[in-house]
Design a protein around this motif. Structure first.
Motif, PDB file in Angstrom:
ATOM      1  N   SER A 251      84.238  -2.272 -56.369  1.00  0.00           N
ATOM      2  CA  SER A 251      85.620  -2.336 -57.181  1.00  0.00           C
ATOM      3  C   SER A 251      85.326  -3.154 -58.551  1.00  0.00           C
ATOM      4  CB  SER A 251      86.635  -3.056 -56.615  1.00  0.00           C
ATOM      5  OG  SER A 251      87.827  -3.310 -57.048  1.00  0.00           O
ATOM      6  N   GLN A 252      86.055  -2.808 -59.437  1.00  0.00           N
ATOM      7  CA  GLN A 252      86.126  -3.301 -60.889  1.00  0.00           C
ATOM      8  C   GLN A 252      86.454  -4.724 -60.753  1.00  0.00           C
ATOM      9  OE1 GLN A 252      84.972  -2.133 -64.054  1.00  0.00           O
ATOM     10  NE2 GLN A 252      85.277  -4.002 -65.093  1.00  0.00           N
ATOM     11  N   ASP A 253      87.445  -5.021 -59.799  1.00  0.00           N
ATOM     12  CA  ASP A 253      88.124  -6.420 -59.506  1.00  0.00           C
ATOM     13  C   ASP A 253      87.022  -7.337 -58.851  1.00  0.00           C
ATOM     14  OD1 ASP A 253      90.531  -5.486 -60.680  1.00  0.00           O
ATOM     15  OD2 ASP A 253      90.998  -4.495 -58.852  1.00  0.00           O
ATOM     16  N   LEU A 254      85.846  -6.760 -58.392  1.00  0.00           N
ATOM     17  CA  LEU A 254      85.037  -7.775 -57.747  1.00  0.00           C
ATOM     18  C   LEU A 254      83.834  -8.322 -58.848  1.00  0.00           C
ATOM     19  CD1 LEU A 254      84.521  -8.575 -54.732  1.00  0.00           C
ATOM     20  CD2 LEU A 254      82.881  -6.889 -54.720  1.00  0.00           C
ATOM     21  N   GLN A 255      83.679  -9.567 -58.884  1.00  0.00           N
ATOM     22  CA  GLN A 255      83.031 -10.010 -60.074  1.00  0.00           C
ATOM     23  C   GLN A 255      82.372 -11.290 -59.489  1.00  0.00           C
ATOM     24  OE1 GLN A 255      83.919  -9.580 -63.849  1.00  0.00           O
ATOM     25  NE2 GLN A 255      84.285  -7.799 -62.745  1.00  0.00           N
ATOM     26  N   PHE A 256      81.164 -11.603 -60.151  1.00  0.00           N
ATOM     27  CA  PHE A 256      80.248 -12.566 -59.859  1.00  0.00           C
ATOM     28  C   PHE A 256      80.639 -13.946 -60.643  1.00  0.00           C
ATOM     29  CE2 PHE A 256      77.267  -9.198 -58.933  1.00  0.00           C
ATOM     30  CZ  PHE A 256      76.496  -9.662 -57.800  1.00  0.00           C
ATOM     31  N   VAL A 257      80.714 -14.827 -59.886  1.00  0.00           N
ATOM     32  CA  VAL A 257      81.184 -16.416 -60.479  1.00  0.00           C
ATOM     33  C   VAL A 257      79.870 -17.231 -60.365  1.00  0.00           C
ATOM     34  CG1 VAL A 257      82.661 -18.147 -60.602  1.00  0.00           C
ATOM     35  CG2 VAL A 257      83.471 -15.900 -59.982  1.00  0.00           C
TER      36      VAL A 257
ATOM     37  N   SER B 103      80.117 -14.230 -49.357  1.00  0.00           N
ATOM     38  CA  SER B 103      79.773 -13.670 -50.789  1.00  0.00           C
ATOM     39  C   SER B 103      78.876 -14.934 -51.386  1.00  0.00           C
ATOM     40  CB  SER B 103      80.949 -13.056 -51.682  1.00  0.00           C
ATOM     41  OG  SER B 103      81.697 -14.286 -51.956  1.00  0.00           O
ATOM     42  N   LYS B 104      78.469 -15.917 -51.007  1.00  0.00           N
ATOM     43  CA  LYS B 104      77.717 -17.044 -51.520  1.00  0.00           C
ATOM     44  C   LYS B 104      76.412 -16.469 -51.585  1.00  0.00           C
ATOM     45  CE  LYS B 104      80.698 -20.603 -49.850  1.00  0.00           C
ATOM     46  NZ  LYS B 104      80.810 -21.802 -48.964  1.00  0.00           N
TER      47      LYS B 104
ATOM     48  N   LEU C 228      81.292 -14.521 -55.247  1.00  0.00           N
ATOM     49  CA  LEU C 228      82.006 -13.153 -55.495  1.00  0.00           C
ATOM     50  C   LEU C 228      83.738 -13.863 -55.362  1.00  0.00           C
ATOM     51  CD1 LEU C 228      80.031 -10.351 -54.151  1.00  0.00           C
ATOM     52  CD2 LEU C 228      79.893 -11.076 -56.378  1.00  0.00           C
ATOM     53  N   GLU C 229      84.332 -13.098 -56.397  1.00  0.00           N
ATOM     54  CA  GLU C 229      85.872 -13.241 -56.384  1.00  0.00           C
ATOM     55  C   GLU C 229      86.387 -11.744 -56.635  1.00  0.00           C
ATOM     56  OE1 GLU C 229      87.134 -16.147 -59.143  1.00  0.00           O
ATOM     57  OE2 GLU C 229      86.266 -17.674 -57.978  1.00  0.00           O
ATOM     58  N   TRP C 230      87.422 -11.576 -55.971  1.00  0.00           N
ATOM     59  CA  TRP C 230      88.165 -10.257 -55.900  1.00  0.00           C
ATOM     60  C   TRP C 230      89.513 -10.775 -56.436  1.00  0.00           C
ATOM     61  CZ3 TRP C 230      92.930  -8.226 -53.852  1.00  0.00           C
ATOM     62  CH2 TRP C 230      92.902  -6.780 -53.962  1.00  0.00           C
ATOM     63  N   LYS C 231      89.801 -10.162 -57.944  1.00  0.00           N
ATOM     64  CA  LYS C 231      91.080 -10.699 -58.411  1.00  0.00           C
ATOM     65  C   LYS C 231      90.930 -12.135 -58.454  1.00  0.00           C
ATOM     66  CE  LYS C 231      93.524  -6.316 -57.767  1.00  0.00           C
ATOM     67  NZ  LYS C 231      94.689  -5.709 -57.466  1.00  0.00           N
TER      68      LYS C 231
END
Length: 227
Positions: free
Chosen positions: A138-144, A172-173, A162-165
């Motif tokens: 998903s586009q809403d899933l981002q690496f932080v 996800s670590k 990872l963060e979703w929205k």
């Protein structure tokens, strides 16, 4: 870093599953290196059910020389730091725009995601892998990025999640290591390795498993040649 996300998400109805890479039909026969093939970048526009994919030539551009020959007090190139290169790499993946990632990866780069049995060798193979990856999630899933080392310009360590929205994504670590070198006046990634948090956490059983394997190797040392 991509393998775990592939196992938790599915392709949306408007996503594109695969875009195989192929040499450009307009390229000359004398230009056969992997830096000259055309590649489908990941910046896409969707109008109803029609997806539009842009093309660009996969070619590195050298950094300009910023100092004169008589002035030896400064390095000959304006180079990004290793941490800057790695940060831009994550930004390119988050934006789903591989055109911003091309010049950050060396032609002979080796990328290991330890969920996969074999490493991805060469920039072309690495970009193919990330192309499939970004069209799956998903586009809403981002690496932080949680922390990144900045003292060494040739070796960079990163911890991330990872963060979703804007909210933490489960299991996800991860942590990654990158080695870099200067190629054509630019600092580029020549090696990467990703280790992702497992969904199943064996705890003390992992110690039991390690002890069991150690006992087997002590009894049958020839088994070590199979690893």
């Amino acid at each position: 870093m991509a393998a775990m996300m592939l196992s938790f998400t599915t392709t949306t109805a408007n996503s594109v599953a695969q875009f195989p890479l192929s040499p450009s039909s307009s390229s000359s026969s004398s230009s056969s290196s992997s830096s000259n093939f055309n590649y489908l970048i990941t910046e896409s526009r969707t109008s109803r059910r029609i997806g539009y994919i842009h093309r660009f030539t996969l070619r590195s551009t050298p950094n300009p020389v910023i100092s004169s020959k008589d002035d030896q007090s400064f390095p000959p190139y304006s180079l990004d730091s290793g941490s800057d290169v790695v940060t831009r790499f994550y930004d390119g993946i988050n934006s789903r725009n591989l055109s911003t990632v091309v010049d950050l990866i060396a032609d002979d780069c080796v990328y290991e995601d330890l969920v996969f049995p074999q490493p991805f060798v060469g920039r072309k193979a690495i970009l193919e892998f990330f192309e499939k990856f970004i069209y799956t999630i998903s586009q809403d899933l981002q690496f932080v990025i949680d922390d990144i080392s900045g003292e060494d310009t040739s070796a960079v360590g990163v911890t991330w999640h990872l963060e979703w929205k804007g909210k933490p994504f489960p299991f996800s670590k991860g942590c990654s290591f990158y080695r870099l070198r200067v190629v054509d006046g630019q600092r580029k990634i020549i090696y990467g390795r990703d280790i992702v948090e497992p969904a199943a956490k064996p705890g003390d059983f992992a110690l039991v498993a390690i002890r069991g394997v150690t006992w087997l190797l002590q009894q049958f040392p020839q088994l070590a040649d199979r690893f």
